[in-house]
Every structure is written in structure tokens, then in C-alpha cells.
Write a protein that holds these residues in place. Structure first.
Motif, mmCIF file in Angstrom:
data_model
loop_
_atom_site.group_PDB
_atom_site.id
_atom_site.type_symbol
_atom_site.label_atom_id
_atom_site.label_comp_id
_atom_site.label_asym_id
_atom_site.label_seq_id
_atom_site.Cartn_x
_atom_site.Cartn_y
_atom_site.Cartn_z
ATOM 1 N N ASN A 47 4.164 8.561 3.626
ATOM 2 C CA ASN A 47 4.312 6.960 2.567
ATOM 3 C C ASN A 47 5.075 5.626 3.927
ATOM 4 O OD1 ASN A 47 1.670 6.148 0.961
ATOM 5 N ND2 ASN A 47 3.067 7.389 -0.021
ATOM 6 N N ALA A 48 5.827 7.523 4.633
ATOM 7 C CA ALA A 48 6.727 6.145 5.540
ATOM 8 C C ALA A 48 5.912 5.337 7.291
ATOM 9 C CB ALA A 48 7.889 7.566 5.992
ATOM 10 N N PHE A 75 4.771 2.054 5.547
ATOM 11 C CA PHE A 75 5.478 1.354 4.769
ATOM 12 C C PHE A 75 6.491 0.908 6.480
ATOM 13 C CE2 PHE A 75 10.114 0.455 3.670
ATOM 14 C CZ PHE A 75 9.446 -1.239 2.894
ATOM 15 N N ALA A 76 6.303 1.640 7.414
ATOM 16 C CA ALA A 76 6.969 1.646 9.221
ATOM 17 C C ALA A 76 5.831 0.145 9.517
ATOM 18 C CB ALA A 76 7.549 2.671 9.659
ATOM 19 N N THR A 77 5.189 0.545 9.024
ATOM 20 C CA THR A 77 4.116 -0.191 10.434
ATOM 21 C C THR A 77 4.046 -1.105 8.821
ATOM 22 O OG1 THR A 77 2.012 1.131 10.005
ATOM 23 C CG2 THR A 77 1.431 -0.663 10.423
ATOM 24 N N MET A 120 0.906 -0.882 -0.023
ATOM 25 C CA MET A 120 -0.027 -0.422 -0.114
ATOM 26 C C MET A 120 1.115 1.375 0.181
ATOM 27 S SD MET A 120 -2.885 1.082 2.558
ATOM 28 C CE MET A 120 -1.973 1.136 4.400
ATOM 29 N N ALA A 121 1.704 1.150 0.596
ATOM 30 C CA ALA A 121 3.170 2.296 0.825
ATOM 31 C C ALA A 121 3.693 2.611 -0.386
ATOM 32 C CB ALA A 121 4.097 1.892 1.409
ATOM 33 N N VAL A 122 4.124 1.251 -1.369
ATOM 34 C CA VAL A 122 4.793 1.325 -2.148
ATOM 35 C C VAL A 122 4.529 1.980 -3.827
ATOM 36 C CG1 VAL A 122 6.342 0.066 -3.695
ATOM 37 C CG2 VAL A 122 6.570 -0.175 -1.290
ATOM 38 N N VAL A 123 2.796 1.682 -3.629
ATOM 39 C CA VAL A 123 2.055 1.992 -5.383
ATOM 40 C C VAL A 123 2.602 3.494 -5.342
ATOM 41 C CG1 VAL A 123 0.652 1.361 -5.588
ATOM 42 C CG2 VAL A 123 1.302 0.174 -5.281
#
Length: 105
Positions: A60-61, A64-66, A43-46
Motif C-alpha cells: 500500500n506504499a 499512500f505515496a500517490t 484507500m491505503a490506510v484501511v
């Protein structure tokens, strides 16, 4: 949008005015840790792939951290040295027994 989804999945009490918040949270709670990690990191990379800007990276960090934290929890805790040494000793004894059998036979 990612922040809303993350908030909906992790803290449904913040979204009490949304009727389907509890059902979404229950479905996410049934997922395994590695599945949550893939979901959150994906979900963060898209958005980062779509538009690589500083604000996109910072926004989005958290998602991604989650995902990284769920991934680490899926790996489990590190084994202690005593159990590792015991496993190594058992393997070494088994190897020595096989070697002794081949030399005798």
C-alpha cells in the motif's frame, strides 16, 4: 485490489478491456487534488489497519505515496521571498498607521 483501483483511476489506458474504465477515470479527474489525496491515503490506510504486516505496508506504499503527492499539489507552490516581504511591509505600515491614529486621538 488497491493496485487495480489505482491503475484504473490513474492509467485507464492499461485497462482497455474494461468497459467502465474511462468513465471511472473521468469521474476521478473531476475531483480536486485534496479529494484525491484523501481518497488514495484512505484507500491505503484501511488494509494496514486491518492487518499490519510488512507485505501490507509495502503493497500500500504506492497508493499512500500517490495520496501524499496529490496532497502536496493541493497545497500549491511555495511563495517567493519578494512577495512575502511586500506583504509583511504592508502589514507593518498598516500597524504603524493604526498606532499613530490611536496616539493622536
Amino acid at each position: 485490489m488497491n493496485a487495480f483501483i489505482l491503475l484504473l483511476c490513474e492509467a485507464p489506458f492499461c485497462c482497455q478491456f474494461i468497459e467502465f474504465a474511462n468513465t471511472v477515470a473521468e469521474k476521478v479527474d473531476r475531483l480536486r487534488s485534496w479529494q484525491k489525496a484523501v481518497f488514495y491515503c484512505g484507500m491505503a490506510v484501511v488494509p494496514i489497519v486491518i492487518s499490519l504486516t510488512l507485505t501490507t505496508l509495502l503493497g500500500n506504499a504506492i497508493a499512500f505515496a500517490t495520496g501524499v503527492l496529490y496532497g502536496l499539489s493541493a497545497l500549491g507552490k511555495k511563495g517567493d521571498a519578494i512577495s512575502y516581504a511586500r506583504i509583511q511591509q504592508q502589514r507593518q505600515q498598516a500597524d504603524e498607521e493604526k498606532l499613530a491614529e490611536t496616539l493622536e486621538g
